[in-house]
Design a protein around this motif. Structure first.
Motif, mmCIF file in Angstrom:
data_model
loop_
_atom_site.group_PDB
_atom_site.id
_atom_site.type_symbol
_atom_site.label_atom_id
_atom_site.label_comp_id
_atom_site.label_asym_id
_atom_site.label_seq_id
_atom_site.Cartn_x
_atom_site.Cartn_y
_atom_site.Cartn_z
ATOM 1 N N SER A 59 -4.293 0.162 -4.828
ATOM 2 C CA SER A 59 -4.675 0.410 -3.436
ATOM 3 C C SER A 59 -3.993 -0.557 -2.484
ATOM 4 O O SER A 59 -4.167 -0.463 -1.280
ATOM 5 N N GLY A 60 -3.211 -1.482 -2.996
ATOM 6 C CA GLY A 60 -2.467 -2.388 -2.127
ATOM 7 C C GLY A 60 -3.174 -3.700 -1.887
ATOM 8 O O GLY A 60 -4.346 -3.872 -2.240
ATOM 9 N N GLY B 115 -1.041 -4.121 3.224
ATOM 10 C CA GLY B 115 -1.720 -3.422 2.136
ATOM 11 C C GLY B 115 -3.210 -3.719 2.108
ATOM 12 O O GLY B 115 -4.014 -2.865 1.746
ATOM 13 N N GLY C 168 0.791 -1.231 0.000
ATOM 14 C CA GLY C 168 0.000 0.000 0.000
ATOM 15 C C GLY C 168 0.818 1.273 0.000
ATOM 16 O O GLY C 168 0.286 2.356 0.218
#
Lengths: 350, 341
Positions: free
Chosen positions: A293-294, A227, A90
């Protein structure tokens, strides 16, 4: 009762068909990237067939052409894996290009002042780790948002690299009494195995190491957990700060390797040689299917993504003028982002 | 992305300033303080003309900063503005160049001047529309989308100029707009454009519903949607607004230099982002002001021009820029945390 029966009847095939389509989608998600690479290679090797024989000079599959592409890909191949792990957790590092430039300058300065290959290599890699750790420090200790923190170091590292270069020249190279040693080119150019230079094989080893790290070690699992849901990861006892810090240091080392590969390839220590690398790295990782966005992403897929991008950009040069490159890469980035999005939306059934 | 949430305003009677005004005045004080410090060390720095130059030399980045600030407040990035500057500038030149020269770079589409400007502006808006489409419809992170459109916009400019520039066979009136002096003063038209834009932006931000809604969306997009705000439409408008500004900046710059150059505006998107962040706009959205962004630009201008005045090597600029941003961010976080303890 009747309605319930009807419902169960009508839903069963739907579930079955959705299971099948789910399998197809997950198969596509896991393997589409190899097909994309294959398709691009086939397409490029079929161009200009009226003028050049297959596998002969002028054709895409000409041996020297392939070697050339792989050799030039070494820096991004070295960087892609570590960058993927960081993005899976992330976070992001926009300073990799500057780290590359600074490492290239340090490596060239050490070499030109008479240090042998191995110590110079080791010291530069260590510097890379420190630069990466500094990023980690800003993000973890000072709690600066990753984008801003690494924008700061992008500027900082570039400034230091520019200051380190001697006055009056734009890059570290042979001048006056100072001569670049003869081994300087070897790392990035001299074929050692299958005609490919050491830099390429280092990239392969680094990627293999990171694949194992991602799939078989706790750090890999922790990165995905950090993440996927940072709060949950923290609550379940993972020291997310430490994970992130270590990942930044790894990215730093890989950026330093990439910087040395490029310096050796160009046979000079150019402080600007890594400019724009952060964009290439993001592009490559996205094409490999890593979620921005991880939480999701695979090192190996980014490696293939890097090969795709290098194949497109270098293979295109025989077809269209070089000034088409930015447009094509931008379009590929948007297409990759859109298709990632569509696949993941199908997968989550919404 | 992990974005630390660091803004929690607690209403209290003791405070006369809102957090926002507090940070904005802090940024303004830092800008003035830096200017005074620089005046101590740099010869001829403390002059009215120099103060004026700090603003007028940066009209392009400050103008771009307005659009970028609004988007940041709404929780979105716009990194495409530098590319749009190049695209609209190149388009305006290409459309206005007369037809029929044997040299490919000297021969354009030969449209009337006003139509060429309109075409360039529409081209800029198209990129803004593309941004909005990908961000709003496909819900792709704005940082990626606008990186992509930045490359697409600059890429088109490079294709049109074949990686170089177009500057011949232009109509007479082409160079007028960018070099126009306003009402006989020495102020150039682009600077007036920036000033009007700033006034308009402050008006929208402080006094109009549109501006206030932008804060709501940035602070909590879910809540704003649930309270009946059309987030999608709002963000689309903001992207068009930002792209429109970048389009005008590109047109003015190409008019000023009488050339369409595909590398114009390179890295301007990062400068616009940096001045917005320096000005106290939170990267998480929902917080910040255009006035802060303006003073952020002044901070950056003071730092870079002081470095030049001290005859430091231009390489120092990067390091000073990094230090300025680092200190500004740390100071803002610290000041807010202390105030709201």
């Amino acid at each position: 009762m009747k309605t319930v029966k009807n419902m169960s009847k009508s839903t069963t095939p739907e579930i079955a068909s959705s299971a099948v389509s789910g399998q197809i989608i997950s198969f596509l998600r896991n393997y589409y990237i190899y097909f994309v690479l294959l398709a691009i290679v086939v397409l490029l090797s079929l161009t200009n067939l009226d003028r050049y024989e297959l596998f002969e000079r002028g054709n895409f599959l000409y041996e020297k052409n392939i070697i050339n592409i792989l050799r030039a890909s070494a820096p991004i191949l070295m960087l892609a894996g570590a960058f993927t792990l960081l993005m899976v957790s992330g976070y992001i590092d926009l300073s990799v290009g500057s780290t590359m430039g600074l490492s290239a300058v340090i490596y060239a300065l050490l070499a030109i002042n008479g240090m042998p290959f191995l110590p110079a290599f080791a010291i530069t890699a260590l510097c890379g780790a420190l630069l990466g750790a500094f990023n980690g420090l800003l993000v973890v200790k000072f709690k600066i948002t990753p984008v801003i923190a690494t924008l700061i170091t992008l500027s900082l590292f570039k400034g230091i690299a520019l200051l380190l270069v001697m006055d009056g020249v734009s890059a570290v190279k042979s001048m006056g009494n100072l001569k670049m040693p003869s081994w300087f080119n070897d790392f990035g150019r001299e074929g050692v195995l299958l005609g490919l230079p050491m830099a390429f094989w280092v990239a392969v080893v680094v990627t293999a190491f990171l694949v194992v790290l991602q799939n078989r070690s706790l750090l890999g699992k922790y990165a995905a957990a950090t993440g996927g849901n940072p709060t949950a990861a923290k609550l379940s006892g993972i020291n997310t700060s430490k994970v992130v810090f270590v990942l930044y240091a790894i990215v730093g080392v890989c950026a330093a390797l990439a910087g040395m590969a490029r310096a050796s390839f160009m046979s000079l220590g150019d402080p600007l040689s890594g400019d724009g690398m952060e964009l290439t790295a993001i592009l490559v990782v996205l094409i490999g299917g890593t979620a921005f966005s991880g939480g999701e992403g695979k090192v190996l897929r980014s490696f293939i993504g890097a090969l795709i991008i290098m194949t497109i950009t270098m293979g295109m040069l025989t077809l269209v003028p070089a000034y088409y490159q930015t447009l094509v890469i931008g379009a590929v980035l948007l297409a990759a982002a859109a298709s990632n999005h569509l696949i993941s939306r199908k997968e989550h059934g919404s | 992305m992990n974005v630390p949430v660091h803004i929690k305003s607690i209403p209290s009677n003791k405070k006369h300033l809102s957090d926002q005004m507090y940070i904005t005045s802090l940024v303004a004080l830092v800008a003035i303080g830096l200017f005074l410090i620089a005046s101590l060390f740099v010869p001829n720095f403390f002059q009215f003309q120099n103060m004026l130059n700090l603003v007028t030399n940066n009209w392009a980045v400050i103008s771009l900063g307005v659009g970028v600030s609004f988007l940041l407040v709404s929780g979105n990035f716009d990194l495409s503005v530098g590319g749009i500057v190049a695209l609209s500038g190149v388009l305006s030149v290409w459309l206005a160049q007369s037809i029929g020269s044997p040299n490919a770079l000297a021969s354009g589409l030969g449209l009337p001047y006003w139509l060429a400007l309109l075409g360039a502006f529409v081209g800029a808006l198209a990129i803004g529309g593309l941004n909005a489409l990908f961000v709003v419809k496909f819900r792709i992170p704005s940082i990626i989308v606008t990186l992509g459109t930045m490359m697409v916009a600059r890429g088109i400019a490079q294709v049109i100029t074949q990686g170089s520039q177009r500057n011949t066979n232009l109509p007479e009136e082409f160079g007028v707009l960018g070099n126009l002096k306003v009402f006989g003063t020495s102020m150039q038209f682009p600077v007036l454009f920036m000033a009007l834009l700033l006034l308009l932006a402050i008006l929208i931000e402080r006094k109009m519903v549109f501006g206030r809604l932008t804060y709501w969306i940035g602070a909590n997009p879910v809540a704003s949607k649930l309270s009946g705000i059309d987030n999608a439409k709002h963000i689309t408008c903001l992207y068009l607004f930002s792209a429109g500004i970048a389009g005008v900046v590109g047109i003015l710059l190409s008019s000023e230099y009488q050339s369409g150059f595909s590398n114009r505006g390179l890295l301007m998107e990062f400068d616009a982002l940096v001045i917005a962040l320096l000005g106290g706009i939170a990267i998480a959205g929902g917080f910040g002001s255009v006035i802060g962004m303006f003073f952020g630009a002044i901070i950056l201008a003071v730092v870079t021009s002081a470095a030049t005045g001290l005859t430091l090597s231009p390489d120092w600029q990067y390091i000073l820029k990094a230090l300025a941003v680092f200190l500004a961010i740390v100071a803002q976080t610290w000041a807010l945390a202390r105030r709201n303890k």
